[in-house]
Design a protein around this motif. Sequence first.
Motif, PDB file in Angstrom:
ATOM      1  N   ASN A  26       0.979  -1.222   0.132  1.00  0.00           N
ATOM      2  CA  ASN A  26       0.026  -0.114   0.171  1.00  0.00           C
ATOM      3  C   ASN A  26       0.894   1.384  -0.200  1.00  0.00           C
ATOM      4  N   GLY A  27       0.527   2.098  -0.976  1.00  0.00           N
ATOM      5  CA  GLY A  27       1.474   3.489  -0.949  1.00  0.00           C
ATOM      6  C   GLY A  27       0.596   4.686  -1.280  1.00  0.00           C
ATOM      7  N   GLU A  28       1.183   5.779  -0.992  1.00  0.00           N
ATOM      8  CA  GLU A  28       0.536   7.134  -1.163  1.00  0.00           C
ATOM      9  C   GLU A  28       1.425   7.955  -1.964  1.00  0.00           C
ATOM     10  N   PHE A  29       1.181   8.813  -2.872  1.00  0.00           N
ATOM     11  CA  PHE A  29       2.122   9.753  -3.418  1.00  0.00           C
ATOM     12  C   PHE A  29       1.280  10.611  -4.302  1.00  0.00           C
ATOM     13  N   ASN A  30       1.749  12.060  -4.786  1.00  0.00           N
ATOM     14  CA  ASN A  30       1.161  12.898  -5.340  1.00  0.00           C
ATOM     15  C   ASN A  30       1.754  13.037  -6.732  1.00  0.00           C
ATOM     16  N   THR A  31       1.146  13.234  -7.858  1.00  0.00           N
ATOM     17  CA  THR A  31       1.684  13.698  -9.093  1.00  0.00           C
ATOM     18  C   THR A  31       1.170  15.283  -9.325  1.00  0.00           C
ATOM     19  N   GLY A  32       1.715  16.382  -8.923  1.00  0.00           N
ATOM     20  CA  GLY A  32       1.235  17.608  -9.074  1.00  0.00           C
ATOM     21  C   GLY A  32       0.287  17.767  -7.814  1.00  0.00           C
ATOM     22  N   ASN A  33      -0.747  18.252  -8.459  1.00  0.00           N
ATOM     23  CA  ASN A  33      -2.037  18.104  -7.479  1.00  0.00           C
ATOM     24  C   ASN A  33      -2.932  16.976  -7.230  1.00  0.00           C
ATOM     25  N   VAL A  34      -2.414  15.895  -8.100  1.00  0.00           N
ATOM     26  CA  VAL A  34      -3.385  14.614  -7.747  1.00  0.00           C
ATOM     27  C   VAL A  34      -2.733  13.579  -6.919  1.00  0.00           C
ATOM     28  N   ASN A  35      -3.668  13.212  -6.054  1.00  0.00           N
ATOM     29  CA  ASN A  35      -3.158  12.150  -5.022  1.00  0.00           C
ATOM     30  C   ASN A  35      -3.627  10.792  -5.308  1.00  0.00           C
ATOM     31  N   HIS A  36      -2.756  10.012  -5.232  1.00  0.00           N
ATOM     32  CA  HIS A  36      -2.697   8.541  -5.719  1.00  0.00           C
ATOM     33  C   HIS A  36      -2.692   7.615  -4.381  1.00  0.00           C
ATOM     34  N   LYS A  37      -3.707   6.842  -4.284  1.00  0.00           N
ATOM     35  CA  LYS A  37      -3.438   5.746  -3.307  1.00  0.00           C
ATOM     36  C   LYS A  37      -3.514   4.378  -3.958  1.00  0.00           C
ATOM     37  N   ILE A  38      -2.411   3.768  -3.836  1.00  0.00           N
ATOM     38  CA  ILE A  38      -1.837   2.742  -4.653  1.00  0.00           C
ATOM     39  C   ILE A  38      -2.144   1.305  -3.772  1.00  0.00           C
ATOM     40  N   LEU A  39      -2.640   0.420  -4.406  1.00  0.00           N
ATOM     41  CA  LEU A  39      -2.604  -1.321  -3.704  1.00  0.00           C
ATOM     42  C   LEU A  39      -2.022  -2.008  -4.925  1.00  0.00           C
ATOM     43  N   VAL A  40      -1.037  -2.729  -4.676  1.00  0.00           N
ATOM     44  CA  VAL A  40      -0.549  -3.631  -5.597  1.00  0.00           C
ATOM     45  C   VAL A  40      -0.296  -4.972  -4.799  1.00  0.00           C
ATOM     46  N   GLY A  41      -0.652  -6.200  -5.529  1.00  0.00           N
ATOM     47  CA  GLY A  41      -0.476  -7.277  -4.929  1.00  0.00           C
ATOM     48  C   GLY A  41      -0.431  -8.463  -5.645  1.00  0.00           C
ATOM     49  N   THR A  42      -0.285  -9.597  -4.710  1.00  0.00           N
ATOM     50  CA  THR A  42      -0.407 -11.167  -5.356  1.00  0.00           C
ATOM     51  C   THR A  42      -1.024 -12.109  -4.380  1.00  0.00           C
ATOM     52  N   ASP A  43      -1.508 -13.038  -4.800  1.00  0.00           N
ATOM     53  CA  ASP A  43      -1.860 -14.146  -4.100  1.00  0.00           C
ATOM     54  C   ASP A  43      -1.915 -15.286  -4.666  1.00  0.00           C
ATOM     55  N   ALA A  44      -1.785 -16.331  -3.733  1.00  0.00           N
ATOM     56  CA  ALA A  44      -1.959 -17.881  -4.457  1.00  0.00           C
ATOM     57  C   ALA A  44      -2.683 -18.893  -3.407  1.00  0.00           C
ATOM     58  N   ASP A  45      -3.324 -19.810  -3.737  1.00  0.00           N
ATOM     59  CA  ASP A  45      -3.702 -20.682  -2.912  1.00  0.00           C
ATOM     60  C   ASP A  45      -4.034 -22.216  -3.630  1.00  0.00           C
ATOM     61  N   TYR A  46      -4.015 -23.070  -2.524  1.00  0.00           N
ATOM     62  CA  TYR A  46      -4.132 -24.329  -3.052  1.00  0.00           C
ATOM     63  C   TYR A  46      -4.992 -25.306  -2.135  1.00  0.00           C
ATOM     64  N   ASN A  47      -6.216 -25.874  -2.777  1.00  0.00           N
ATOM     65  CA  ASN A  47      -7.031 -26.581  -2.117  1.00  0.00           C
ATOM     66  C   ASN A  47      -7.025 -28.059  -2.428  1.00  0.00           C
ATOM     67  N   GLN A  48      -6.973 -28.906  -1.333  1.00  0.00           N
ATOM     68  CA  GLN A  48      -7.215 -30.539  -1.441  1.00  0.00           C
ATOM     69  C   GLN A  48      -8.402 -30.807  -0.905  1.00  0.00           C
TER      70      GLN A  48
END
Length: 465
Positions: free
Chosen positions: A243-265
């Motif tokens: 999770n991150g937050e930054f500005n480009t000029g007057n525009v605010n960005h709240k970013i979420l980047v992620g990955t997941d994996a699962d296994y079911n037997q």
Amino acid sequence: GNDNIFKNGGRINSGIFPEVSGLERVEVLKGSNAMLYGNTAAGGIINMITKKPKFDFGGSLGLNVGSWNTYKPTIDIYGPLSQNIAFRVNGTYENAESYRDVVKSEKYYFNPSFLFNLGEKSQLIIEADYLKNDFTPDFGTGSITTKDGSYSLETGLGRNTFFGTDWQYQNVQQASSTITFNHQFNKNWMLNTILTYQNYTKDYFSSERVQWTYDKNNRLFWNRPFGKSYNEQNYGSAQINLNGEFNTGNVNHKILVGTDADYNQADAYSYNLKTSTNTLYLDDPTTWSSINQPESSLNIKNRINTRRVGAYAQDYIGLSDQFKVLAGLRWTYLENMPTISTDFKNGTKKINETTATSDQALSPKIGLVYLPNENLSIFATYTNSFVTNTGYTSNDLSKVNLNTTDAEIQNQLRNLSVQSLKPTTVDQYEIGIKKNFFNNGLSVNLTAYQITHNKYYQTYWFINQ
């Protein structure tokens, strides 16, 4: 169902009703908010957050009592073990009978957790819980109608009447563990990692659903059948979020980047029973009594393994104080492995390659939010997700001649060229307004939504291979 129930951010088997005394809160992520989890129910998900350790000593003891010999003591204790380690332990026992004859239930729950502060910016939480729930399967008295099915008959049965046996049971156990690691890089950037493991078992032996019918003498009877099964599921998952937050000029960005994996037997055991039914007559209560438990022998075990992996990114863009844009994209790959069948009668094992499927999909999400003031928000969202399908279809179904015998129709179907079913894609549109009154003392939501299923399949014909 594992598509819409989560615990501490990880999927959990919903085949057992959760024990709520161990919960801190329950989050409901509706519609588009749930799509980051991927391959979830279209309407949203429920995420149960368990009670967490605290660095001040405290706790509680409780006792709930109710009708029909219901009693439930609860305990919850928390506090520090050292300057950087805290613990919490909560648990309960529940015993209950019922207004229904024979029916009873018993439950045990134990939930220990530990929190480790690994320096100023890192935190590790280790938690586990165990839930055991034994109860009497109860299918009621069944629906009773006239021979032409026009209306229900009054039977004079007491609501306590039980048409099962005094030994039938469903015993369910669920053990789960979660390891959560949080690291704060600085005030704007944070890493979150979750590892989960779960074991679930269901042991079931019971008479089945009550379905009355008429014999040739117009007496209402029911051939009481019995079923025995055992299911076990082992499930593991991992996810990493940044999770991150930054500005480009007057525009605010709240970013979420992620990955997941699962296994079911998932293992499903079936049994052969020596006595499969016995007959009850509605007008003869002497036939309603319990019988001895039928002899059973292990028949077949079917094992289904499922693997899933995904990656996602979203940006909550603050164009101004009033206008926000939400844009996200998820990629999901899901693979159903071949079913492995073990036959205990003749000691053979068979791998069914035809059940193997793999699907991948990109799921976009876009949303607009207008906030004219802090007490009012207006929003519109679009999301897309997918649901995998098992089975086959054919482009040649229109050529099948249905004006013939079932055997000939099945012969025609066997000769068709078939393809695996594609995933069902789900489009979801939502618009809404949210208004707060009296300093957030009252909140009012009004939402309209449409969910459209594309490539939605129904069974056309079933062929026993």
